[in-house]
Structures are given as structure tokens and as C-alpha cells.
Design a protein around this motif. Structure first.
Motif, PDB file in Angstrom:
ATOM      1  N   ARG A 278     153.101   0.454  15.498  1.00 38.38           N
ATOM      2  CA  ARG A 278     152.023  -0.542  15.614  1.00 38.38           C
ATOM      3  C   ARG A 278     152.500  -1.695  16.490  1.00 38.38           C
ATOM      4  NH1 ARG A 278     151.049  -5.150  12.175  1.00 38.38           N
ATOM      5  NH2 ARG A 278     148.826  -5.688  11.931  1.00 38.38           N
ATOM      6  N   TYR A 279     151.604  -2.151  17.395  1.00 34.80           N
ATOM      7  CA  TYR A 279     151.954  -3.217  18.326  1.00 34.80           C
ATOM      8  C   TYR A 279     150.885  -4.307  18.329  1.00 34.80           C
ATOM      9  CZ  TYR A 279     154.860   0.540  20.245  1.00 34.80           C
ATOM     10  OH  TYR A 279     155.750   1.574  20.398  1.00 34.80           O
ATOM     11  N   LEU A 280     151.324  -5.541  18.437  1.00 36.05           N
ATOM     12  CA  LEU A 280     150.433  -6.657  18.716  1.00 36.05           C
ATOM     13  C   LEU A 280     150.157  -6.642  20.222  1.00 36.05           C
ATOM     14  CD1 LEU A 280     148.969  -9.241  17.789  1.00 36.05           C
ATOM     15  CD2 LEU A 280     151.137 -10.461  18.059  1.00 36.05           C
ATOM     16  N   ASP A 281     148.897  -6.557  20.585  1.00 36.48           N
ATOM     17  CA  ASP A 281     148.530  -6.345  21.988  1.00 36.48           C
ATOM     18  C   ASP A 281     148.272  -7.680  22.674  1.00 36.48           C
ATOM     19  OD1 ASP A 281     147.637  -5.478  24.415  1.00 36.48           O
ATOM     20  OD2 ASP A 281     145.904  -4.383  23.663  1.00 36.48           O
ATOM     21  N   PHE A 282     149.188  -8.073  23.576  1.00 43.33           N
ATOM     22  CA  PHE A 282     149.052  -9.313  24.335  1.00 43.33           C
ATOM     23  C   PHE A 282     148.665  -9.050  25.788  1.00 43.33           C
ATOM     24  CE2 PHE A 282     151.256 -13.283  22.390  1.00 43.33           C
ATOM     25  CZ  PHE A 282     150.528 -13.133  21.223  1.00 43.33           C
ATOM     26  N   PHE A 283     148.096  -7.852  26.062  1.00 42.00           N
ATOM     27  CA  PHE A 283     147.671  -7.577  27.430  1.00 42.00           C
ATOM     28  C   PHE A 283     146.281  -6.945  27.504  1.00 42.00           C
ATOM     29  CE2 PHE A 283     148.853  -5.763  31.816  1.00 42.00           C
ATOM     30  CZ  PHE A 283     148.642  -6.979  32.434  1.00 42.00           C
ATOM     31  N   GLY A 284     145.803  -6.367  26.412  1.00 46.72           N
ATOM     32  CA  GLY A 284     144.421  -5.893  26.336  1.00 46.72           C
ATOM     33  C   GLY A 284     144.011  -4.934  27.432  1.00 46.72           C
ATOM     34  N   GLY A 285     144.888  -3.980  27.782  1.00 45.99           N
ATOM     35  CA  GLY A 285     144.526  -3.030  28.823  1.00 45.99           C
ATOM     36  C   GLY A 285     144.243  -3.710  30.148  1.00 45.99           C
ATOM     37  N   ILE A 286     145.060  -4.677  30.515  1.00 51.40           N
ATOM     38  CA  ILE A 286     144.918  -5.532  31.707  1.00 51.40           C
ATOM     39  C   ILE A 286     143.673  -6.409  31.569  1.00 51.40           C
ATOM     40  CG2 ILE A 286     145.166  -5.684  34.203  1.00 51.40           C
ATOM     41  CD1 ILE A 286     145.836  -2.754  34.317  1.00 51.40           C
ATOM     42  N   LEU A 287     143.634  -7.234  30.532  1.00 51.15           N
ATOM     43  CA  LEU A 287     142.596  -8.235  30.290  1.00 51.15           C
ATOM     44  C   LEU A 287     141.212  -7.616  30.093  1.00 51.15           C
ATOM     45  CD1 LEU A 287     144.806  -9.556  32.434  1.00 51.15           C
ATOM     46  CD2 LEU A 287     143.250 -11.487  32.316  1.00 51.15           C
ATOM     47  N   THR A 288     141.175  -6.366  29.635  1.00 50.28           N
ATOM     48  CA  THR A 288     139.904  -5.654  29.561  1.00 50.28           C
ATOM     49  C   THR A 288     139.367  -5.537  28.137  1.00 50.28           C
ATOM     50  OG1 THR A 288     140.451  -4.439  31.563  1.00 50.28           O
ATOM     51  CG2 THR A 288     138.772  -3.484  30.149  1.00 50.28           C
ATOM     52  N   THR A 289     140.240  -5.346  27.151  1.00 47.28           N
ATOM     53  CA  THR A 289     139.786  -5.411  25.762  1.00 47.28           C
ATOM     54  C   THR A 289     139.671  -6.891  25.420  1.00 47.28           C
ATOM     55  OG1 THR A 289     140.954  -3.358  25.304  1.00 47.28           O
ATOM     56  CG2 THR A 289     140.235  -4.644  23.413  1.00 47.28           C
ATOM     57  N   MET A 290     138.507  -7.459  25.731  1.00 51.45           N
ATOM     58  CA  MET A 290     138.349  -8.911  25.747  1.00 51.45           C
ATOM     59  C   MET A 290     138.149  -9.507  24.357  1.00 51.45           C
ATOM     60  SD  MET A 290     135.726 -11.215  28.006  1.00 51.45           S
ATOM     61  CE  MET A 290     134.202 -10.578  27.289  1.00 51.45           C
ATOM     62  N   THR A 291     137.413  -8.823  23.517  1.00 53.97           N
ATOM     63  CA  THR A 291     137.131  -9.388  22.197  1.00 53.97           C
ATOM     64  C   THR A 291     138.068  -8.803  21.144  1.00 53.97           C
ATOM     65  OG1 THR A 291     135.325  -7.800  22.063  1.00 53.97           O
ATOM     66  CG2 THR A 291     134.742 -10.058  22.605  1.00 53.97           C
ATOM     67  N   ALA A 292     138.077  -7.488  20.986  1.00 49.77           N
ATOM     68  CA  ALA A 292     138.952  -6.845  19.998  1.00 49.77           C
ATOM     69  C   ALA A 292     138.875  -5.346  20.178  1.00 49.77           C
ATOM     70  CB  ALA A 292     138.528  -7.214  18.577  1.00 49.77           C
ATOM     71  N   HIS A 293     139.922  -4.648  19.788  1.00 41.93           N
ATOM     72  CA  HIS A 293     139.887  -3.189  19.750  1.00 41.93           C
ATOM     73  C   HIS A 293     138.949  -2.746  18.626  1.00 41.93           C
ATOM     74  CE1 HIS A 293     143.163  -2.430  22.612  1.00 41.93           C
ATOM     75  NE2 HIS A 293     143.754  -3.501  22.093  1.00 41.93           N
ATOM     76  N   ALA A 294     138.151  -1.725  18.922  1.00 43.74           N
ATOM     77  CA  ALA A 294     137.231  -1.137  17.937  1.00 43.74           C
ATOM     78  C   ALA A 294     136.324  -2.193  17.305  1.00 43.74           C
ATOM     79  CB  ALA A 294     138.010  -0.375  16.854  1.00 43.74           C
ATOM     80  N   LEU A 295     135.838  -3.126  18.121  1.00 44.56           N
ATOM     81  CA  LEU A 295     134.927  -4.145  17.598  1.00 44.56           C
ATOM     82  C   LEU A 295     133.672  -3.451  17.064  1.00 44.56           C
ATOM     83  CD1 LEU A 295     134.543  -7.297  17.437  1.00 44.56           C
ATOM     84  CD2 LEU A 295     133.131  -7.040  19.485  1.00 44.56           C
ATOM     85  N   PRO A 296     133.354  -3.587  15.771  1.00 51.68           N
ATOM     86  CA  PRO A 296     132.243  -2.813  15.192  1.00 51.68           C
ATOM     87  C   PRO A 296     130.920  -3.002  15.913  1.00 51.68           C
ATOM     88  CG  PRO A 296     133.564  -3.802  13.460  1.00 51.68           C
ATOM     89  CD  PRO A 296     134.080  -4.361  14.747  1.00 51.68           C
ATOM     90  N   GLU A 297     130.621  -4.216  16.352  1.00 52.89           N
ATOM     91  CA  GLU A 297     129.350  -4.469  17.025  1.00 52.89           C
ATOM     92  C   GLU A 297     129.237  -3.668  18.326  1.00 52.89           C
ATOM     93  OE1 GLU A 297     130.090  -7.975  14.350  1.00 52.89           O
ATOM     94  OE2 GLU A 297     131.283  -6.642  15.617  1.00 52.89           O
ATOM     95  N   VAL A 298     130.362  -3.531  19.036  1.00 55.46           N
ATOM     96  CA  VAL A 298     130.346  -2.791  20.298  1.00 55.46           C
ATOM     97  C   VAL A 298     130.313  -1.282  20.051  1.00 55.46           C
ATOM     98  CG1 VAL A 298     131.651  -2.277  22.409  1.00 55.46           C
ATOM     99  CG2 VAL A 298     131.430  -4.640  21.624  1.00 55.46           C
ATOM    100  N   THR A 299     131.162  -0.802  19.144  1.00 59.26           N
ATOM    101  CA  THR A 299     131.184   0.642  18.890  1.00 59.26           C
ATOM    102  C   THR A 299     129.843   1.127  18.328  1.00 59.26           C
ATOM    103  OG1 THR A 299     132.193   0.253  16.714  1.00 59.26           O
ATOM    104  CG2 THR A 299     133.678   0.701  18.540  1.00 59.26           C
ATOM    105  N   LYS A 300     129.189   0.284  17.525  1.00 59.45           N
ATOM    106  CA  LYS A 300     127.868   0.641  16.979  1.00 59.45           C
ATOM    107  C   LYS A 300     126.841   0.727  18.112  1.00 59.45           C
ATOM    108  CE  LYS A 300     124.527  -0.919  13.443  1.00 59.45           C
ATOM    109  NZ  LYS A 300     123.369  -1.363  14.251  1.00 59.45           N
ATOM    110  N   ALA A 301     126.864  -0.255  19.021  1.00 59.56           N
ATOM    111  CA  ALA A 301     125.920  -0.258  20.138  1.00 59.56           C
ATOM    112  C   ALA A 301     126.117   0.956  21.031  1.00 59.56           C
ATOM    113  CB  ALA A 301     126.078  -1.546  20.949  1.00 59.56           C
TER     114      ALA A 301
END
Length: 427
Positions: free
Chosen positions: A41-64
Motif C-alpha cells: 500500500r502506498y500514499l499517492d503523492f503524484f496521482g498518475g501525473i496530476l490526473t487522479t485529481m480528487t481521489a482514487h475510486a471516488l464513489p460519485e465518479v465511479t457511479k456516474a
């Protein structure tokens, strides 16, 4: 070497870089954390090159995404697309550009490529002004305006590019000047450059240079540039691929730190707005956007599924004031990082805005980049459970820190502590 790594090398180009001596396969994520194929497990301080902007597996986005996928995934711009129109309406309003039109792409490279097409067609010129140390993408046209040699693999170009001072505050011929005199010197350089050119189409600039190591000019530089550009009829393109959507904390767009003369003529965006979905785009006033005299479409730009994700992501960002969180937690993190690196002779500078922070590493006692140290810190941070990025230009080596904008105070403290240990271990 793992089997997957061997397979990757067998089918991928040599220039497709991988981080780490033993590259990671990330299998899933949640919040600000990701897991690899071995269960680490890693704390992500790069977000896929600033691309995972809000959070990984954000429920609101995955639901949409799931709901839209159950209806229709793709249609193209040849048909009316309700999610695309709704997203364009929101971005047009947020952009600050009057009578704005929005065109969606699939990446920041494609967005900047489109902006260059618009500017050169509008001004009937293939001459572009760009910033030294800049990065704007990997296409033929965007490579040709990139001022960072490490990311510009060819000198062949469809454009004539002239480079302007100002993107790097603490290096170069004006580094020792005060902010006010730095701006004056850069403006004088621009004025002189324009005196030797025929008819530039546009100046393209990142408000904070991303790949270049999170460098930025003093606030107000691009406002001063704009005054000169307007006199010569030159457009201003603000490349907000990395700085948009509140990441810098103080502002929603990077250009707003230079807002005295209003918004840019053209604004480009990508990366974080889709929270991992392939979304980019261009905003321009109607006169500029409508200057093309031939047909065009986008097969994948603005697809129903990516727009559904973006709408949910943007709503979450605004409703939870993630720009404010970037300002508050980012301010705490940068001060914490300055504290833990103050005694390190390898750290030349800790800089940044909001949750966009760079740590420049040098060989102790010099201003010379230490690429080996940067690689060693990256490895040590990974061993400690923290993922970072790298960057730099002007012969620099910079650790890039850009976590999801929902980062908590506790996670910021945890990341700073791991990074302190990594610097010590690599030192």
C-alpha cells in the motif's frame, strides 16, 4: 525482472519510461492510496501525473461512469450529446473568457495542438512564442514548442518557435533580481524579441511549469506580458493542463495570478478534470474558436462516458471546496517540507503553490543537478510507502509532489515524514 516487465519491454518503445528499478504494477486505489500487485500500500503523492485529481475510486465518479456505461458509451460529435453540452456550459462559465466556446479532446497534448491550430489560423502565422523550460505535449507540433530539451526529441517542426524568459524564477540571467525588476527584465526581453519578428500568432505559457519542475514566475508577469502582446495583436494561450481546477490553491486557474488584464484568449485543460478518464479541451472566445474554415469533428473528445465522469468530478470538487483544501493543506505541506529539508545540503529549493510542490535536488555545495539523488529518493520513498514524481529542466532534478486534492492534514504529515526519511536514506 517480473514477467510483466519483460513482456512490457518486448512490445513497448525504448523511450517509454518506467519509474523505479523494479517497476510497479498498480492494481487498485482508494482515496489517496494505491496498492501494487504484491499487495503493498502506498500514499499517492503524484496521482498518475496530476490526473487522479480528487481521489482514487471516488464513489460519485465511479457511479456516474457505471450509469452512463449502462446507457451509451460512445456517439461522437456528429450527434447531440447532453453530458458534453452540460460540461461545456459549466467550463465556459468557469473559464472567465467572454462568449466562450469549448472543444473537447482526449488529452492535454491534443488540447494544446488544437490551440496552436486556432492561433495560427486566426493570425495567419506559424510563429509561436513559448517559454524556456516549458512542456506542452508529445505531438509533432507540441514537441516543437516545448522548451525543455529532455522532452523535445526532434528539431524538425511545422512551427517557428521563439523562446521567452520568465518561466524559471531562481535560475538564469535574471535570478538575482527582485520580483519587480525580474518582471521588467522579462518584459524588456519580450519587447526586444517582438522587434525582431514579423507576426507571431501567440504566446503559449504554463502559469506553473509542470514537467519543468513546478517553477513559476512572480505573480503579474503574464499580465505585464499581456499588455505587450495586446499592442502587437498576439494571442495568449494559457496551458492549464496541470494548473487548472484549483490545484494551486489561491486560484481556480493559474492565469488568475496574472489577472490584471483579464483572461487569456485561449485556455487549454486536461488531466485532473476526468479524475483518470481521458479528457482534455480548449476554451476560446467565439471569434477565435470559429476562425477555422473547414470541417472538423472529434471521434472520442467529449464522449458521453468521459463527460459523465467529468461532470461528477467537477461537482464534487466545487461542492467540497477542494481548491480551499489545496490552499490549506498544501500550505501546511510546503512549510512542513521546508522544515524537514532545511538541514539537507542536497536540497536547493522547496517551491510551489497549493498541492503542486517541487523539491529541487543538487550536488551538495553546488547548483548542479543531482539526477542520481533524485532517483535514489524516489526509490527510498517507495520503500517507505510513498509515491512521488520527477521532473526538471535547466539542468535540474526535481521531486514533484501533487497528491489528490482531498489530501488530509494527517496524510500530508505522513508523506512529509516518509520523504524526510527517504532524503536521509538517499543522502
Amino acid at each position: 525482472m517480473t514477467g510483466l516487465h519483460e513482456r512490457h519491454l518486448a512490445v513497448s518503445p525504448d523511450w517509454l519510461a518506467l519509474y523505479y528499478r523494479h517497476p510497479l504494477e498498480l492494481t487498485h486505489g482508494e482515496g489517496r492510496h494505491v496498492w501494487d500487485a504484491d499487495g503493498n500500500r502506498y500514499l499517492d503523492f503524484f496521482g498518475g501525473i496530476l490526473t487522479t485529481m480528487t481521489a482514487h475510486a471516488l464513489p460519485e465518479v465511479t457511479k456516474a461512469v457505471a450509469e452512463q456505461a449502462g446507457r451509451i458509451i460512445h456517439s461522437s460529435t456528429l450527434y447531440l450529446n447532453r453530458p458534453m453540452v452540460e460540461m461545456a456550459e459549466r467550463i465556459a462559465t468557469l473559464s472567465g473568457i467572454p462568449d466562450a466556446r469549448v472543444f473537447f479532446t482526449t488529452s492535454g497534448t491534443e488540447a494544446n495542438d488544437t490551440a496552436l491550430l486556432l492561433a495560427t489560423a486566426y493570425r495567419r502565422s506559424n510563429q509561436i512564442l513559448a517559454m524556456r523550460n516549458s512542456y506542452h505535449g508529445r505531438s509533432f507540433s507540441t514537441v516543437s514548442i516545448t522548451g525543455n530539451q529532455a522532452w523535445s526529441p526532434t528539431s524538425l517542426s511545422p512551427l517557428q518557435t521563439l523562446y521567452v524568459h520568465g518561466g524559471v524564477r531562481s535560475r538564469g540571467p535574471y535570478a538575482e533580481l527582485s520580483d519587480e525588476r525580474f518582471i521588467q527584465a522579462c518584459v524588456a526581453d519580450l519587447e526586444d524579441l517582438l522587434g525582431h519578428t514579423r507576426r507571431p500568432a501567440a504566446l503559449i505559457a504554463e502559469p506553473v511549469q509542470g514537467v519543468g519542475g513546478f517553477t513559476s514566475p512572480p505573480d503579474g508577469l503574464f499580465a505585464a506580458f499581456r499588455e505587450v502582446l495586446d499592442r502587437h495583436g498576439v494571442l495568449w494561450i494559457s496551458d492549464e493542463v496541470q494548473t487548472g481546477w484549483g490545484r494551486t490553491g489561491d486560484h481556480f486557474w493559474g492565469w488568475q495570478a496574472h489577472a490584471e488584464h483579464g483572461p487569456p484568449d485561449i485556455l487549454t485543460f486536461a488531466k485532473g478534470i476526468g479524475n483518470g478518464m481521458s479528457v482534455g479541451g480548449v476554451v476560446a472566445r467565439a471569434e477565435v474558436m470559429n476562425c477555422l474554415d473547414a470541417n472538423s469533428i472529434s471521434t472520442f473528445g467529449g464522449s458521453p462516458i468521459t463527460m459523465a465522469a467529468s461532470l461528477a468530478n467537477l461537482s464534487y470538487l466545487l461542492e467540497h471546496d477542494l481548491q480551499g483544501n489545496a490552499r490549506r493543506v498544501g500550505g501546511l505541506l510546503i512549510e512542513r517540507l521546508r522544515g524537514v529539508t532545511a538541514a539537507s545540503p542536497a536540497v536547493r529549493e522547496v517551491r510551489g503553490r497549493g498541492l503542486m510542490i517541487g523539491i529541487e535536488l543538487v550536488k551538495p555545495g553546488t547548483d548542479e543537478a543531482d539526477l542520481e539523488a533524485a532517483a535514489a529518493v524516489l526509490e527510498a520513498a517507495r520503500a517507505g510507502g510513498l509515491l512521488l514524481g520527477k521532473g526538471g529542466g535547466h539542468n535540474t532534478s526535481v521531486l514533484r509532489i501533487a497528491p489528490p486534492l482531498t489530501l488530509t492534514v494527517a496524510e500530508a504529515e505522513e508523506g512529509a515524514a516518509i520523504l524526510a526519511d527517504a532524503l536521509h536514506a538517499a543522502g
